[in-house]
Design a protein around this motif. Structure first.
Motif, PDB file in Angstrom:
ATOM      1  N   LYS A 102       0.834  -1.210   0.000  1.00 18.12           N
ATOM      2  CA  LYS A 102       0.000   0.000   0.000  1.00 18.12           C
ATOM      3  C   LYS A 102       0.867   1.258   0.000  1.00 18.12           C
ATOM      4  O   LYS A 102       0.641   2.194  -0.772  1.00 18.12           O
ATOM      5  CB  LYS A 102      -0.935   0.005   1.207  1.00 18.12           C
ATOM      6  N   ARG A 103       1.877   1.270   0.843  1.00 17.67           N
ATOM      7  CA  ARG A 103       2.750   2.440   0.929  1.00 17.67           C
ATOM      8  C   ARG A 103       3.536   2.643  -0.361  1.00 17.67           C
ATOM      9  O   ARG A 103       3.742   3.770  -0.806  1.00 17.67           O
ATOM     10  CB  ARG A 103       3.705   2.279   2.112  1.00 17.67           C
ATOM     11  N   ILE A 104       3.982   1.549  -0.966  1.00 21.17           N
ATOM     12  CA  ILE A 104       4.735   1.654  -2.220  1.00 21.17           C
ATOM     13  C   ILE A 104       3.865   2.240  -3.324  1.00 21.17           C
ATOM     14  O   ILE A 104       4.275   3.143  -4.056  1.00 21.17           O
ATOM     15  CB  ILE A 104       5.276   0.279  -2.652  1.00 21.17           C
ATOM     16  N   ARG A 105       2.640   1.741  -3.449  1.00 23.29           N
ATOM     17  CA  ARG A 105       1.737   2.245  -4.485  1.00 23.29           C
ATOM     18  C   ARG A 105       1.467   3.735  -4.301  1.00 23.29           C
ATOM     19  O   ARG A 105       1.314   4.480  -5.277  1.00 23.29           O
ATOM     20  CB  ARG A 105       0.427   1.470  -4.461  1.00 23.29           C
ATOM     21  N   GLU A 106       1.394   4.184  -3.059  1.00 26.13           N
ATOM     22  CA  GLU A 106       1.107   5.592  -2.786  1.00 26.13           C
ATOM     23  C   GLU A 106       2.243   6.510  -3.219  1.00 26.13           C
ATOM     24  O   GLU A 106       2.057   7.718  -3.342  1.00 26.13           O
ATOM     25  CB  GLU A 106       0.838   5.785  -1.295  1.00 26.13           C
ATOM     26  N   CYS A 107       3.413   5.948  -3.475  1.00 29.34           N
ATOM     27  CA  CYS A 107       4.551   6.762  -3.909  1.00 29.34           C
ATOM     28  C   CYS A 107       4.442   7.180  -5.370  1.00 29.34           C
ATOM     29  O   CYS A 107       5.127   8.109  -5.810  1.00 29.34           O
ATOM     30  CB  CYS A 107       5.855   6.002  -3.693  1.00 29.34           C
ATOM     31  N   TYR A 108       3.599   6.508  -6.133  1.00 30.73           N
ATOM     32  CA  TYR A 108       3.455   6.813  -7.558  1.00 30.73           C
ATOM     33  C   TYR A 108       2.298   7.779  -7.777  1.00 30.73           C
ATOM     34  O   TYR A 108       1.191   7.567  -7.267  1.00 30.73           O
ATOM     35  CB  TYR A 108       3.244   5.529  -8.360  1.00 30.73           C
ATOM     36  N   ALA A 109       2.575   8.832  -8.540  1.00 27.63           N
ATOM     37  CA  ALA A 109       1.550   9.847  -8.789  1.00 27.63           C
ATOM     38  C   ALA A 109       0.388   9.285  -9.585  1.00 27.63           C
ATOM     39  O   ALA A 109      -0.761   9.641  -9.359  1.00 27.63           O
ATOM     40  CB  ALA A 109       2.167  11.047  -9.512  1.00 27.63           C
ATOM     41  N   GLU A 110       0.705   8.418 -10.522  1.00 23.22           N
ATOM     42  CA  GLU A 110      -0.330   7.793 -11.337  1.00 23.22           C
ATOM     43  C   GLU A 110      -0.716   6.445 -10.735  1.00 23.22           C
ATOM     44  O   GLU A 110       0.114   5.749 -10.158  1.00 23.22           O
ATOM     45  CB  GLU A 110       0.174   7.583 -12.776  1.00 23.22           C
TER      46      GLU A 110
END
Length: 446
Positions: free
Chosen positions: A111-119
């Motif tokens: 979840k945290r990793i995905r939140e790092c991507y703007a898209e």
């Protein structure tokens, strides 16, 4: 004007051919709104804005290896996937963790990793986590092998055994769209246990290894790379962000906000040639920080910088990252002031002669084209422009006419000892002639 009425069931479209299902439309929009996620403060990895990418798309595109999901699986990059898996296998053995344990660790961070991507990354968890895990392990292995080639690199290494390949990989790791979160790299790196000898183990941090990797970059060899004191590793977003942190001016040197009166001032754009004609002398600075440009008296000191083939790619990606993520755009300001100074190859020649620019490109026109192109579509807030004071000082100096007259005299008539001597003799003769004429005039009046 025809006013169209509304109802729960629908409305006329205005041409009588069909009707709008208002209930269906409301439901459709509401579903879209419900799926919207709140932008995360973790966001730090972006796709390069189209306005920047259209100028030079190649500068933002990986040539050899994809890192992260944005370029994964693209043509021309697939050949590296097998190499990455080999490196991942070596990393897994060094970590002492099983494949199941590593996957479990990644699942907890998803979840945290995905939140790092703007898209939004529209990949299933299995694919997404596999990409992040393998690519993170690959980066760690590359940095380890670079730091300890004699101890870690095997004779059949297909990457370090080919200098051209590791050189391209080095450039690809600095691309904005080729980043993965720094905390993933740090957490996985902590698992490594390398025993070099009975009494020596690997104690350095991932930050140490990354900094060592930075120093291998040909463009950065002449730049000061210092990790700010007391930096919180959790504040580092990714490798490109860490590089920027190491290069930008330290806190004590950062710009203060300008007054509204200063904001309204229109800056002239004096080139190096125009400054030279106005009497400004160029001197290479002893500082190794790009931003330490100073003007005192008539001396403009600029730190030495090496311009190589990869310079444009690196600067473009840092600038693109700043445009997406930061309010203060240091590299945008740097390219802006260099664009002002460099208009033609003649400007570059002045800076090369002063040993400010070390040109590794074909000719000086390539350098002028580079800086003229870098500032296109780049927005720098005037109230955050780092070189405001410097720009004002240069403008003020050029506005004083006497500086240009003195410079013209010095450059055109006093540029060699013989010319100085001839002018001095001519002045003396002219003075003697005047005195003789005055004396003759006085004697005649008597």
């Amino acid at each position: 004007m025809e006013i169209v009425g509304t109802s729960r069931q629908g409305t006329s479209s205005g041409n009588g051919d069909a009707s709008i299902d208002m209930v269906g439309l409301v439901k459709f929009i509401r579903e879209k709104l419900d799926k919207l996620s709140c932008p995360s403060p973790e966001c730090c990895i972006y796709e390069v804005p189209k306005t920047l990418k259209k100028i030079n798309e190649d500068a933002y595109t990986p040539r050899t290896v994809s890192i992260g999901p944005l370029h994964h699986g693209k043509a021309g990059l697939k050949h590296m996937e097998e190499h990455k898996l080999r490196y991942f296998n070596d990393f897994m053995q060094r970590s002492g963790k099983s494949l199941e344990e590593l996957v479990q660790i990644m699942e907890e961070m998803e979840k945290r990793i995905r939140e790092c991507y703007a898209e939004t990354i529209n990949l299933k968890s299995e694919i997404f986590l596999k990409i992040i895990l393998v690519d993170a392990a690959f980066i760690i292995e590359v940095l380890l092998r670079y730091s300890f080639p004699d101890l870690i690199i095997t004779p059949n290494d297909r990457i370090f055994g080919k200098p051209w390949m590791i050189s391209y990989i080095k450039h690809d790791l600095f691309l904005l769209e080729n980043q993965i979160p720094f905390f993933v790299l740090q957490d996985l790196f902590k698992m490594i246990n390398i025993q070099f000898s009975p009494n020596e183990t690997l104690l350095k941090t991932f930050i140490d290894f990354t900094l060592n990797w930075f120093r291998s970059y040909s463009y950065l060899e002449v730049q000061e790379l210092l990790v700010p004191e007391h930096i919180d590793p959790s504040e580092i977003k990714h490798i490109l962000d860490f590089l920027r942190i190491c290069l930008i001016p330290k806190q004590s040197l950062q710009p203060s906000r300008q007054s509204s009166q200063q904001n309204e001032r229109k800056f002239d754009r004096p080139s190096a040639t125009e400054l030279h004609e106005a009497g400004v002398e160029f001197k290479v600075s002893s500082s190794k920080n790009l931003f330490d440009i100073k003007f005192s008296g008539n001396i403009l000191e600029i730190p030495h910088t090496r311009i190589v083939d990869s310079t444009e790619r690196l600067l473009r990606n840092i600038i693109a990252y700043e445009q997406c993520h930061y309010d203060v755009t240091f590299f945008g300001a740097y390219t802006l002031i260099m664009d002002y100074l460099i208009n033609t190859s003649k400007d570059v020649e002045l800076l090369v002669q002063a040993k400010i620019i070390e040109n590794w490109l074909s000719d000086n026109s390539d350098v002028s084209n580079l800086f003229n192109g870098l500032s296109k579509e780049v927005n720098v807030k005037i109230e955050e422009y780092y070189f405001t004071k410097l720009h004002e000082e240069l403008n003020d100096y050029c506005e004083i006419r006497s500086h240009k007259w003195k410079a013209t005299l010095r450059q055109d008539y006093c540029n060699t000892p013989w010319r100085v001597l001839s002018i001095t003799v001519a002045a003396i003769l002219l003075g003697l002639t005047f005195i003789q004429s005055l004396c003759s005039l006085v004697s005649c009046n008597k």
